[in-house]
Design a protein around this motif. Sequence first.
Motif, PDB file in Angstrom:
ATOM      1  N   LEU A  86      87.216 -21.183 101.311  1.00 34.59           N
ATOM      2  CA  LEU A  86      87.172 -20.435 100.063  1.00 34.59           C
ATOM      3  C   LEU A  86      88.570 -20.268  99.478  1.00 34.59           C
ATOM      4  O   LEU A  86      88.802 -20.543  98.305  1.00 34.59           O
ATOM      5  CB  LEU A  86      86.537 -19.063 100.292  1.00 34.59           C
ATOM      6  CG  LEU A  86      86.377 -18.204  99.037  1.00 34.59           C
ATOM      7  CD1 LEU A  86      85.292 -18.772  98.133  1.00 34.59           C
ATOM      8  CD2 LEU A  86      86.049 -16.761  99.411  1.00 34.59           C
ATOM      9  N   HIS A  87      89.515 -19.810 100.294  1.00 32.90           N
ATOM     10  CA  HIS A  87      90.904 -19.680  99.833  1.00 32.90           C
ATOM     11  C   HIS A  87      91.815 -19.609 101.045  1.00 32.90           C
ATOM     12  O   HIS A  87      91.705 -18.690 101.851  1.00 32.90           O
ATOM     13  CB  HIS A  87      91.100 -18.434  98.969  1.00 32.90           C
ATOM     14  CG  HIS A  87      92.321 -18.501  98.108  1.00 32.90           C
ATOM     15  ND1 HIS A  87      93.597 -18.393  98.620  1.00 32.90           N
ATOM     16  CD2 HIS A  87      92.471 -18.688  96.771  1.00 32.90           C
ATOM     17  CE1 HIS A  87      94.472 -18.501  97.635  1.00 32.90           C
ATOM     18  NE2 HIS A  87      93.820 -18.687  96.502  1.00 32.90           N
ATOM     19  N   THR A 144      89.099  -8.292  88.680  1.00 35.33           N
ATOM     20  CA  THR A 144      88.240  -9.018  89.605  1.00 35.33           C
ATOM     21  C   THR A 144      88.536 -10.510  89.615  1.00 35.33           C
ATOM     22  O   THR A 144      88.491 -11.170  88.575  1.00 35.33           O
ATOM     23  CB  THR A 144      86.766  -8.779  89.229  1.00 35.33           C
ATOM     24  OG1 THR A 144      86.535  -7.372  89.111  1.00 35.33           O
ATOM     25  CG2 THR A 144      85.830  -9.360  90.277  1.00 35.33           C
ATOM     26  N   PHE A 145      88.823 -11.034  90.797  1.00 37.14           N
ATOM     27  CA  PHE A 145      89.105 -12.457  91.024  1.00 37.14           C
ATOM     28  C   PHE A 145      90.287 -12.959  90.190  1.00 37.14           C
ATOM     29  O   PHE A 145      90.452 -14.156  89.979  1.00 37.14           O
ATOM     30  CB  PHE A 145      87.877 -13.324  90.748  1.00 37.14           C
ATOM     31  CG  PHE A 145      86.631 -12.859  91.430  1.00 37.14           C
ATOM     32  CD1 PHE A 145      86.676 -12.397  92.740  1.00 37.14           C
ATOM     33  CD2 PHE A 145      85.406 -12.881  90.785  1.00 37.14           C
ATOM     34  CE1 PHE A 145      85.515 -11.949  93.388  1.00 37.14           C
ATOM     35  CE2 PHE A 145      84.252 -12.447  91.430  1.00 37.14           C
ATOM     36  CZ  PHE A 145      84.303 -11.978  92.723  1.00 37.14           C
ATOM     37  N   TYR A 205      93.078 -17.179  88.354  1.00 35.25           N
ATOM     38  CA  TYR A 205      91.900 -17.801  88.961  1.00 35.25           C
ATOM     39  C   TYR A 205      91.994 -17.739  90.485  1.00 35.25           C
ATOM     40  O   TYR A 205      91.773 -18.726  91.172  1.00 35.25           O
ATOM     41  CB  TYR A 205      91.718 -19.236  88.472  1.00 35.25           C
ATOM     42  CG  TYR A 205      91.183 -19.302  87.058  1.00 35.25           C
ATOM     43  CD1 TYR A 205      89.847 -19.072  86.796  1.00 35.25           C
ATOM     44  CD2 TYR A 205      92.034 -19.561  85.986  1.00 35.25           C
ATOM     45  CE1 TYR A 205      89.351 -19.102  85.498  1.00 35.25           C
ATOM     46  CE2 TYR A 205      91.551 -19.595  84.681  1.00 35.25           C
ATOM     47  CZ  TYR A 205      90.202 -19.356  84.451  1.00 35.25           C
ATOM     48  OH  TYR A 205      89.709 -19.377  83.167  1.00 35.25           O
ATOM     49  N   LEU A 216      89.948 -16.462  92.638  1.00 37.45           N
ATOM     50  CA  LEU A 216      88.690 -17.039  93.094  1.00 37.45           C
ATOM     51  C   LEU A 216      87.893 -17.507  91.890  1.00 37.45           C
ATOM     52  O   LEU A 216      87.636 -16.725  90.968  1.00 37.45           O
ATOM     53  CB  LEU A 216      87.866 -16.019  93.886  1.00 37.45           C
ATOM     54  CG  LEU A 216      88.374 -15.638  95.280  1.00 37.45           C
ATOM     55  CD1 LEU A 216      87.391 -14.695  95.953  1.00 37.45           C
ATOM     56  CD2 LEU A 216      88.625 -16.860  96.149  1.00 37.45           C
ATOM     57  N   ASN A 217      87.516 -18.772  91.894  1.00 39.20           N
ATOM     58  CA  ASN A 217      86.645 -19.293  90.851  1.00 39.20           C
ATOM     59  C   ASN A 217      85.219 -18.832  91.117  1.00 39.20           C
ATOM     60  O   ASN A 217      84.794 -18.690  92.268  1.00 39.20           O
ATOM     61  CB  ASN A 217      86.708 -20.823  90.834  1.00 39.20           C
ATOM     62  CG  ASN A 217      88.055 -21.325  90.363  1.00 39.20           C
ATOM     63  OD1 ASN A 217      88.391 -21.230  89.188  1.00 39.20           O
ATOM     64  ND2 ASN A 217      88.856 -21.848  91.296  1.00 39.20           N
ATOM     65  N   ALA A 218      84.481 -18.599  90.034  1.00 37.93           N
ATOM     66  CA  ALA A 218      83.128 -18.064  90.180  1.00 37.93           C
ATOM     67  C   ALA A 218      82.184 -18.707  89.183  1.00 37.93           C
ATOM     68  O   ALA A 218      82.585 -19.048  88.065  1.00 37.93           O
ATOM     69  CB  ALA A 218      83.125 -16.544  89.989  1.00 37.93           C
ATOM     70  N   ALA A 242      81.545 -21.462 100.065  1.00 40.63           N
ATOM     71  CA  ALA A 242      81.172 -20.561  98.973  1.00 40.63           C
ATOM     72  C   ALA A 242      80.690 -19.223  99.541  1.00 40.63           C
ATOM     73  O   ALA A 242      80.252 -19.137 100.685  1.00 40.63           O
ATOM     74  CB  ALA A 242      80.072 -21.191  98.127  1.00 40.63           C
ATOM     75  N   ALA A 245      79.358 -12.336  95.712  1.00 42.34           N
ATOM     76  CA  ALA A 245      80.215 -11.186  95.402  1.00 42.34           C
ATOM     77  C   ALA A 245      80.073 -10.152  96.520  1.00 42.34           C
ATOM     78  O   ALA A 245      79.175 -10.220  97.361  1.00 42.34           O
ATOM     79  CB  ALA A 245      79.801 -10.575  94.064  1.00 42.34           C
ATOM     80  N   ASN A 281      81.178 -17.429  94.473  1.00 41.30           N
ATOM     81  CA  ASN A 281      82.577 -17.857  94.473  1.00 41.30           C
ATOM     82  C   ASN A 281      82.687 -19.237  95.102  1.00 41.30           C
ATOM     83  O   ASN A 281      82.022 -19.531  96.093  1.00 41.30           O
ATOM     84  CB  ASN A 281      83.448 -16.882  95.265  1.00 41.30           C
ATOM     85  CG  ASN A 281      83.695 -15.584  94.540  1.00 41.30           C
ATOM     86  OD1 ASN A 281      83.431 -14.507  95.074  1.00 41.30           O
ATOM     87  ND2 ASN A 281      84.201 -15.663  93.322  1.00 41.30           N
ATOM     88  N   SER A 325      88.820 -22.201  96.192  1.00 43.98           N
ATOM     89  CA  SER A 325      89.811 -21.935  95.142  1.00 43.98           C
ATOM     90  C   SER A 325      91.259 -22.076  95.591  1.00 43.98           C
ATOM     91  O   SER A 325      92.167 -21.646  94.874  1.00 43.98           O
ATOM     92  CB  SER A 325      89.592 -20.518  94.598  1.00 43.98           C
ATOM     93  OG  SER A 325      88.291 -20.351  94.083  1.00 43.98           O
TER      94      SER A 325
END
Length: 399
Positions: free
Chosen positions: A33-34, A173-174, A325, A327-329, A354, A357, A387, A390
């Motif tokens: 994810l990150h 947020t994100f 960005y 986290l991309n969503a 992925a 939330a 998500n 990212s």
Amino acid sequence: MSIPTAKSDRFDVRAVVAAVQRAVGTPNGTLALHEPVFAGNELAYLDECIKSTFVSSVGKFVDRFEDMLAEYTGAKRAIAVVNGTAALHTCFRLAGVEPGNEVISPALTFIATTNAIAYCGATPHFIDSSLKTLGMDAQALGTRLDAIAQRKPEGTINRETGRRIAAIVPMHTFGHPVDMDEISAIARQWEIPLVEDAAESLGSTYKGRAVGSRAQFAALSFNGNKIVTTGGGGAILTNDEELGRRAKHITTTAKLPHKWAFVHDEIGFNYRLPNLNAALGCAQLEQLDGFLKNKRRLADAYDRAFANIPGVQFAREPEGTSSNYWLNAILLDEAHASLRDEALTELNAAGFGARPAWTLMHRLPMFSESPRGDLSVSESIERRLINLPSSASIQARDD
């Protein structure tokens, strides 16, 4: 606020996986994810720090890291601490949040925001989020305060609970900035201090200025999954020199300066960031512009990949802002919200880390009795948000 209905009755979970593959390719293993990127002076600075023997909360890298943060964000002072939760806790203390107070917070946030309120002995009061920003909705905030707030000599009081409303804490947020102008105006109208939770948004801007640079108090996070990491760490931003001095004092156990005596003039916290972590942070900050460039390229690739997929939309930055960005969503249309978990299963099976939330704060047992306004938009976002991987290291496809 009404929730948009589906754009199309056609929706295929496999199309979501295919869109992610178009944006980033097929992973060899799992695409996290990150995860952090260490491609600069990290090893050199860590080696220098270790050789200096100053690896705790005193050393040149802590000072350098704070100076770099202040310069980058435009805030007058930056005070480095052990994590973002400690930064928020300190901000609330400086804002005057006391036991028995209330703090207005989004229900859609990471638990650190709400835990820091509880650390002060205060009660969170949950407000709805905006579909445009995914963060605190200014209109919902204003409507809720008009309904329950009353100005008294001792401050703004919640008429329904009798508790003082001691702070408002919007969270970006994100990495997507909220409407700070409107939220700030409402806070001023009711004379309620504003604490900006910018934990996820280093590098994001609102109307051309770094988030956190205009607030009296703001908190950053440098956890291992953030755009810049110190392993574990955070910072307090402020434009008030006296508050900056006090923030450093109480996060350094409130110890008075002296060559040998241990005199502490109030209850403080052992919250200062170690020099070792700050060394890592200095190397990371040197690369931040490159991280932002790569992450925006990735966001653009996702946006193109999902542009023509029925039943789903990519979450773009709000107008007048530039998001990091973090986290991309994507958001499934409401009519397809029941397929979110199936989409998560398919994405993870295909090697894409992925996730959904966060669970909304009022659904957690320790905060289930907290006061709240209408949370229909937050509940809708929770049902249908996903998500996507990212990391700044992901090589986005241009086609």
